[in-house]
Design an enzyme around this catalytic site. Structure first.
Site, PDB file in Angstrom:
ATOM      1  N   LYS A 235      -1.521  13.121  -1.416  1.00 35.64           N
ATOM      2  CA  LYS A 235      -2.320  12.045  -2.311  1.00 35.64           C
ATOM      3  C   LYS A 235      -3.578  12.877  -2.728  1.00 35.64           C
ATOM      4  CE  LYS A 235      -5.340   8.049  -1.376  1.00 35.64           C
ATOM      5  NZ  LYS A 235      -5.607   6.962  -0.393  1.00 35.64           N
ATOM      6  N   LYS A 247     -15.563  -0.612  -2.102  1.00 37.85           N
ATOM      7  CA  LYS A 247     -15.872  -0.399  -0.869  1.00 37.85           C
ATOM      8  C   LYS A 247     -17.257  -0.529  -0.514  1.00 37.85           C
ATOM      9  CE  LYS A 247     -12.349   3.147   0.052  1.00 37.85           C
ATOM     10  NZ  LYS A 247     -11.413   2.608   0.946  1.00 37.85           N
ATOM     11  N   ASP A 258     -10.370  11.718   0.159  1.00 36.38           N
ATOM     12  CA  ASP A 258      -9.108  11.240  -0.272  1.00 36.38           C
ATOM     13  C   ASP A 258      -8.208  12.104  -0.853  1.00 36.38           C
ATOM     14  OD1 ASP A 258      -8.055   8.755   0.677  1.00 36.38           O
ATOM     15  OD2 ASP A 258      -8.511   7.761  -1.423  1.00 36.38           O
ATOM     16  N   ARG A 321      -1.220   4.255  -2.730  1.00 41.06           N
ATOM     17  CA  ARG A 321       0.193   4.273  -2.567  1.00 41.06           C
ATOM     18  C   ARG A 321       0.720   3.999  -4.245  1.00 41.06           C
ATOM     19  NH1 ARG A 321      -0.563  -1.227   1.049  1.00 41.06           N
ATOM     20  NH2 ARG A 321      -2.010   0.138   1.965  1.00 41.06           N
TER      21      ARG A 321
HETATM   22  N1  BES Z   1      -8.343   5.909   1.122  1.00 43.99           N
HETATM   23  C1  BES Z   1      -8.183   4.900   1.891  1.00 43.99           C
HETATM   24  C2  BES Z   1      -7.927   4.896   3.417  1.00 43.99           C
HETATM   25  C3  BES Z   1      -8.613   5.549   4.337  1.00 43.99           C
HETATM   26  C4  BES Z   1      -9.545   4.769   5.030  1.00 43.99           C
HETATM   27  C5  BES Z   1      -8.809   6.847   4.398  1.00 43.99           C
HETATM   28  C6  BES Z   1     -10.585   5.478   5.760  1.00 43.99           C
HETATM   29  C7  BES Z   1      -9.560   7.383   5.210  1.00 43.99           C
HETATM   30  C8  BES Z   1     -10.417   6.905   5.986  1.00 43.99           C
HETATM   31  C9  BES Z   1      -7.270   3.914   1.167  1.00 43.99           C
HETATM   32  O1  BES Z   1      -7.184   4.137  -0.420  1.00 43.99           O
HETATM   33  C10 BES Z   1      -7.962   2.391   1.476  1.00 43.99           C
HETATM   34  O2  BES Z   1      -8.715   2.006   0.768  1.00 43.99           O
HETATM   35  N2  BES Z   1      -6.767   1.703   2.018  1.00 43.99           N
HETATM   36  C11 BES Z   1      -7.308   0.226   2.188  1.00 43.99           C
HETATM   37  C12 BES Z   1      -5.923  -0.521   1.793  1.00 43.99           C
HETATM   38  C13 BES Z   1      -6.059  -1.902   1.800  1.00 43.99           C
HETATM   39  C14 BES Z   1      -6.878  -2.392   0.845  1.00 43.99           C
HETATM   40  C15 BES Z   1      -4.993  -2.687   1.825  1.00 43.99           C
HETATM   41  C16 BES Z   1      -7.741   0.108   3.505  1.00 43.99           C
HETATM   42  O3  BES Z   1      -7.247   0.732   4.501  1.00 43.99           O
HETATM   43  O4  BES Z   1      -8.482  -0.533   3.867  1.00 43.99           O
HETATM   44 ZN    ZN Z   2      -7.584   5.965  -0.900  1.00 45.96          ZN
HETATM   45 MN    MN Z   3      -8.699   2.780  -1.292  1.00 48.66          MN
END
Ligand code: BES
Ligand code: ZN
Ligand code: MN
Length: 465
Positions: A235, A247, A258, A321
């Site tokens: 990724k 966020k 990331d 994803r």
């Molecule tokens: N990069 C984040 C996931 C992440 C969170 C990595 C904390 C490292 C530490 C990912 O892109 C993300 O934002 N995922 C969301 C998905 C949700 C919107 C379904 C999440 O996990 O909140």
């Molecule tokens: Zn992410």
């Molecule tokens: Mn994200």
């Protein structure tokens, strides 16, 4: 850190000597035997150090407890040596000699432990961290193993450095430039127009809000008559602001990490020509930034991936994803037997497993178990998450083939089920969710804060074996 060999490890030029103590056995060092308190029994994790007051060529000797000699393994050695290195890293200590008194083949894990513990990301600090610059091993140790450990440690350091870099440095273009300059690797970079031509609508949508152009990176390590052909995908979200579903500041602060999966793939590709395994390896990164702007993709947008499946964008923060979907489609078209993706994919995985283990999923339990086993051998833990239809059902969309998110719960599995839609059945596939393990907000075992390089050791072990 320079690795040096010494004919007589107790008479090297090192400032410090590390020796071992097995449970209820004396050490090879008379000062330790004489002066250590009774409580220093040699149990795993114990450590005792004493100044030699001019009685020895080294100023200090550190004894590490390794537990029962017949139970010693790579993890015990790596963690114990790391602890000793941490304990002696002071301004006046620049060199350390390691002389373990055991038939166990300890050089590899000892070197790994020392290199991991000695790592600090202080490139931008005026005052650098104290660290060891020379490490001595006794002559006669297994040189092949030592060299292999050296290369793996180098891959880890490279990966950690890159993942620790701020997003303003580690842009998609920077990752592409690094990939182009890898020795012994053939690299092709696809720019925006070509990405569009390939039909990677999901990936393209994620990057469209950023001032940084996306770069699709395909690296190839091509030995003459490979026994097997595989692809590893990282990724590569160089910064994840969340996009329009932005966020909160407290979650955004670490999002330069990331691209840890991409950094892992780059670190591995860099060292493959040195390690020289007889496996064809394709390293793939769909690099971009997830940013909010007037040109960003929007909640409700419908995008089409390379395999023709359509996706309703339910949340712009579930961007990883979308990029991986197209990268997986691309990898499956290469005719490889196995595909592994590594991604900081879901906060849900971090909630489930913490920093102790990464999540793992896939379409073939034997393959998943094989990766779990390789991880165990090098000290990286993976825990399998379920791939049940229920998680997929939650992602049904009224207007497209699927949405990019499910319900609030079970997020790691939902993401896995989403990715599965883009993997062909002929390919064995494993997905590593390293959201909790790639970047630490406080030190853990042999690791300092920040990037850990998770995945490098496991995937290299999988490739080399
Ligand atoms: N990069 C984040 C996931 C992440 C969170 C990595 C904390 C490292 C530490 C990912 O892109 C993300 O934002 N995922 C969301 C998905 C949700 C919107 C379904 C999440 O996990 O909140
Ligand atoms: Zn992410
Ligand atoms: Mn994200």
């Amino acid at each position: 850190m320079d690795i040096k060999m010494s004919d007589d490890i107790k008479n090297s030029n090192a400032d410090v000597l590390i020796v071992n103590k097995f449970a209820d056995k004396p050490t090879s060092e008379d000062l330790v035997n004489k002066y250590a308190p009774e409580s220093f029994t040699g149990e795993k994790g114990q450590i005792f150090s004493i100044h030699t007051q001019g009685a020895k060529p080294y100023t200090k000797v550190v004894a590490i407890g390794l537990g029962d000699e017949d139970k010693v393994d790579n993890n015990v050695i790596r963690e114990s040596v790391a602890k000793a290195i941490r304990a002696v890293s002071k301004k006046d200590v620049k060199s350390v000699a390691i002389g373990l008194d055991t038939k166990y083949n300890w050089v590899g894990p000892a070197l790994m432990g020392a290199q991991i513990a000695n790592y600090h990301f202080d490139k931008y600090k005026t005052k650098k961290n104290d660290r060891i610059s020379e490490l001595y091993f006794p002559n006669g140790v297994d040189n092949d193993l030592l060299n292999r450990a050296k290369s793996i440690a180098e891959a880890m350091i490279f990966t950690r450095d890159l993942a620790n870099e701020p997003a303003s440095y580690a842009t998609p273009s920077k990752l592409a430039e690094i990939a182009m300059n890898l020795e012994g690797i053939e690299t092709k970079i696809f720019d925006k127009d070509e990405i569009e031509k390939m039909g990677m609508g999901a990936y393209l949508a994620v990057g469209q809000g950023s001032a940084q152009p996306p770069k699709f990176i395909h690296m190839k390590y091509l030995p003459q008559n490979p026994k097997k052909r595989i692809a590893i995908i990282g990724k590569g979200i160089c910064f994840d602001s969340g996009g329009l579903d932005i966020k909160p500041a407290s979650s955004m602060i670490t999002m330069k990490d990331d691209m840890s999966g991409a950094a892992c793939v780059l670190g591995i590709m860099k060292m493959l020509p040195v390690l020289n395994p007889n496996i064809e390896v394709h390293g793939i990164i769909a690099a971009c930034e997830n940013m909010p702007s007037g040109s960003s993709y929007k909640p409700g947008d419908i995008v089409k991936a390379m395999n023709g499946k359509t996706i309703e964008v339910d949340n712009t923060d579930a961007e990883g994803r979308l990029t991986l979907a197209d990268a997986l489609c691309y990898a499956c078209e290469l005719g490889v037997e196995e595909v592994v993706d590594i991604a900081t994919l879901t906060g849900a995985c971090m909630v489930a497993l913490g920093t102790a283990a990464s999540g793992i999923m896939g379409n073939n339990d034997d393959f998943v178990n094989h990766i779990i086993k390789k991880g165990k051998e090098v000290g990286e833990k993976f825990w399998q998450m379920p791939m049940w239809q229920e998680y997929r059902d939650n992602m049904d969309s009224d207007v497209a083939d699927m949405k990019n998110t499910g319900t609030r719960y079970g997020g790691a599995s939902a993401a896995g089920m989403f990715l599965k839609e883009f993997v062909t059945d002929e390919v064995k596939w494993a997905h590593l969710d390293v959201a909790g393990t790639a970047f630490l907000d406080k030190p853990l075992k042999e690791f300092s804060k920040g990037a850990t390089g998770v995945g490098v050791r496991t995937l290299l072990k999988y490739i080399i074996d």
